[in-house]
Motif scaffolding. Structure first.
Motif, PDB file in Angstrom:
ATOM      1  N   ARG A  12       0.836  -1.206   0.000  1.00 36.58           N
ATOM      2  CA  ARG A  12       0.000   0.000   0.000  1.00 36.58           C
ATOM      3  C   ARG A  12       0.871   1.257   0.000  1.00 36.58           C
ATOM      4  O   ARG A  12       0.547   2.249  -0.658  1.00 36.58           O
ATOM      5  CB  ARG A  12      -0.942   0.005   1.215  1.00 36.58           C
ATOM      6  N   ILE A  13       1.978   1.205   0.724  1.00 41.85           N
ATOM      7  CA  ILE A  13       2.913   2.341   0.729  1.00 41.85           C
ATOM      8  C   ILE A  13       3.454   2.578  -0.679  1.00 41.85           C
ATOM      9  O   ILE A  13       3.494   3.714  -1.169  1.00 41.85           O
ATOM     10  CB  ILE A  13       4.072   2.086   1.713  1.00 41.85           C
ATOM     11  N   LEU A  14       3.867   1.512  -1.348  1.00 39.50           N
ATOM     12  CA  LEU A  14       4.408   1.639  -2.705  1.00 39.50           C
ATOM     13  C   LEU A  14       3.357   2.182  -3.671  1.00 39.50           C
ATOM     14  O   LEU A  14       3.658   3.039  -4.515  1.00 39.50           O
ATOM     15  CB  LEU A  14       4.925   0.282  -3.191  1.00 39.50           C
ATOM     16  N   GLN A  15       2.128   1.701  -3.549  1.00 39.05           N
ATOM     17  CA  GLN A  15       1.060   2.162  -4.439  1.00 39.05           C
ATOM     18  C   GLN A  15       0.775   3.648  -4.232  1.00 39.05           C
ATOM     19  O   GLN A  15       0.632   4.411  -5.199  1.00 39.05           O
ATOM     20  CB  GLN A  15      -0.202   1.332  -4.199  1.00 39.05           C
ATOM     21  N   SER A  16       0.687   4.058  -2.977  1.00 36.27           N
ATOM     22  CA  SER A  16       0.416   5.469  -2.686  1.00 36.27           C
ATOM     23  C   SER A  16       1.581   6.348  -3.127  1.00 36.27           C
ATOM     24  O   SER A  16       1.386   7.421  -3.719  1.00 36.27           O
ATOM     25  CB  SER A  16       0.159   5.655  -1.188  1.00 36.27           C
ATOM     26  N   ALA A  17       2.800   5.902  -2.843  1.00 37.53           N
ATOM     27  CA  ALA A  17       3.979   6.686  -3.210  1.00 37.53           C
ATOM     28  C   ALA A  17       4.091   6.822  -4.725  1.00 37.53           C
ATOM     29  O   ALA A  17       4.426   7.900  -5.240  1.00 37.53           O
ATOM     30  CB  ALA A  17       5.236   6.032  -2.641  1.00 37.53           C
ATOM     31  N   GLU A  18       3.813   5.752  -5.443  1.00 37.80           N
ATOM     32  CA  GLU A  18       3.891   5.792  -6.910  1.00 37.80           C
ATOM     33  C   GLU A  18       2.981   6.885  -7.468  1.00 37.80           C
ATOM     34  O   GLU A  18       3.389   7.688  -8.308  1.00 37.80           O
ATOM     35  CB  GLU A  18       3.490   4.430  -7.480  1.00 37.80           C
ATOM     36  N   ARG A  19       1.759   6.927  -6.980  1.00 37.60           N
ATOM     37  CA  ARG A  19       0.795   7.906  -7.486  1.00 37.60           C
ATOM     38  C   ARG A  19       1.148   9.325  -7.039  1.00 37.60           C
ATOM     39  O   ARG A  19       1.118  10.269  -7.843  1.00 37.60           O
ATOM     40  CB  ARG A  19      -0.610   7.535  -7.015  1.00 37.60           C
ATOM     41  N   LEU A  20       1.516   9.488  -5.770  1.00 37.91           N
ATOM     42  CA  LEU A  20       1.798  10.826  -5.251  1.00 37.91           C
ATOM     43  C   LEU A  20       3.098  11.396  -5.811  1.00 37.91           C
ATOM     44  O   LEU A  20       3.183  12.599  -6.093  1.00 37.91           O
ATOM     45  CB  LEU A  20       1.845  10.792  -3.720  1.00 37.91           C
ATOM     46  N   PHE A  21       4.117  10.560  -5.994  1.00 40.92           N
ATOM     47  CA  PHE A  21       5.353  11.039  -6.617  1.00 40.92           C
ATOM     48  C   PHE A  21       5.074  11.501  -8.045  1.00 40.92           C
ATOM     49  O   PHE A  21       5.666  12.472  -8.525  1.00 40.92           O
ATOM     50  CB  PHE A  21       6.417   9.942  -6.627  1.00 40.92           C
ATOM     51  N   ALA A  22       4.189  10.785  -8.747  1.00 41.56           N
ATOM     52  CA  ALA A  22       3.844  11.179 -10.114  1.00 41.56           C
ATOM     53  C   ALA A  22       3.116  12.518 -10.129  1.00 41.56           C
ATOM     54  O   ALA A  22       3.335  13.351 -11.009  1.00 41.56           O
ATOM     55  CB  ALA A  22       2.981  10.100 -10.769  1.00 41.56           C
ATOM     56  N   GLU A  23       2.251  12.734  -9.135  1.00 41.47           N
ATOM     57  CA  GLU A  23       1.459  13.963  -9.094  1.00 41.47           C
ATOM     58  C   GLU A  23       2.267  15.168  -8.621  1.00 41.47           C
ATOM     59  O   GLU A  23       2.119  16.273  -9.151  1.00 41.47           O
ATOM     60  CB  GLU A  23       0.258  13.771  -8.159  1.00 41.47           C
TER      61      GLU A  23
END
Length: 212
Positions: A12-23
């Protein structure tokens, strides 16, 4: 709860980080924001990844590691097929692009997030670290291209491959349109875009032979 389909906290950390780093990019995203989005304690991020930079490398490194293995295997196979002659330029370039397009086919949204995160950090220390491994593959493919186009400058071929590395910007743009249900700008589908990029970079490599 047994039988739950909810991802593990690390995932879940990786999924959230992936999206937020992209944004928002690496420096625009806070660890507490990632933790809140993932529904975990912020200390758990440090436990798994050490730091925000470590988390960023983990997010992007999954793609990078997969690319590394595929680069070597694809180029070795095409060189074996055409041995003792060098492979055609277009085949070498296809091997250079294939890992990216395979990743895009597997996970369009993940690829979109990766490219946005990557290009947001151009020039940073983290970005330079990620590029260290890629530089090795650029050298390897430049050697293969130089065998196919021996009258070209090897330095010029390296520049062509470095330009090829930037083409995910085009992919990110087209994938972004696709995710919004809009028509892609560069090509009607991913296969056509791959063909266009292979043709453009192949022609650039061949043109190096005529540069004085």
């Amino acid at each position: 709860m047994l039988g739950s389909d909810k991802p593990a906290p690390r995932d879940r950390i990786l999924q959230s980080a992936e999206r937020l780093f992209a944004e928002k990019g690496l420096h625009g995203t806070g660890l507490r924001e990632i933790a809140r989005d993932a529904g975990v304690n912020v200390n758990l991020i440090a436990h798994h990844f050490g730091s925000k930079e470590g988390l960023y490398v983990a997010v992007t490194g999954g793609f990078s590691n997969a690319f590394s293995d595929q680069f070597d295997a694809l180029l070795a196979e095409v060189e074996r097929q055409y041995s003792p002659s060098p492979p055609p330029v277009a085949e070498i370039v296809r091997c250079f692009y294939e890992p990216a397009f395979q990743a895009l086919a597997r996970d369009k949204e993940g690829w979109h997030h990766l490219t946005l995160s990557y290009f947001r950090e151009i020039g940073s220390t983290v970005w330079q670290g990620l590029n260290t491994g890629m530089a090795k593959h650029v050298q390897r493919f430049a050697t293969a291209l130089h065998r196919a186009v021996p009258t070209a400058s090897r330095d010029d071929l390296i520049v062509v491959l470095q330009l090829a590395c930037l083409s995910p910007v085009l992919l990110a743009s087209d994938v972004d349109r696709s995710l919004r249900g809009e028509k892609a700008g560069w090509a009607k589908d991913v296969a056509e875009l791959e063909g266009q990029l292979i043709r453009i970079i192949s022609e650039a490599a061949l043109a190096c032979a005529s540069v004085i």
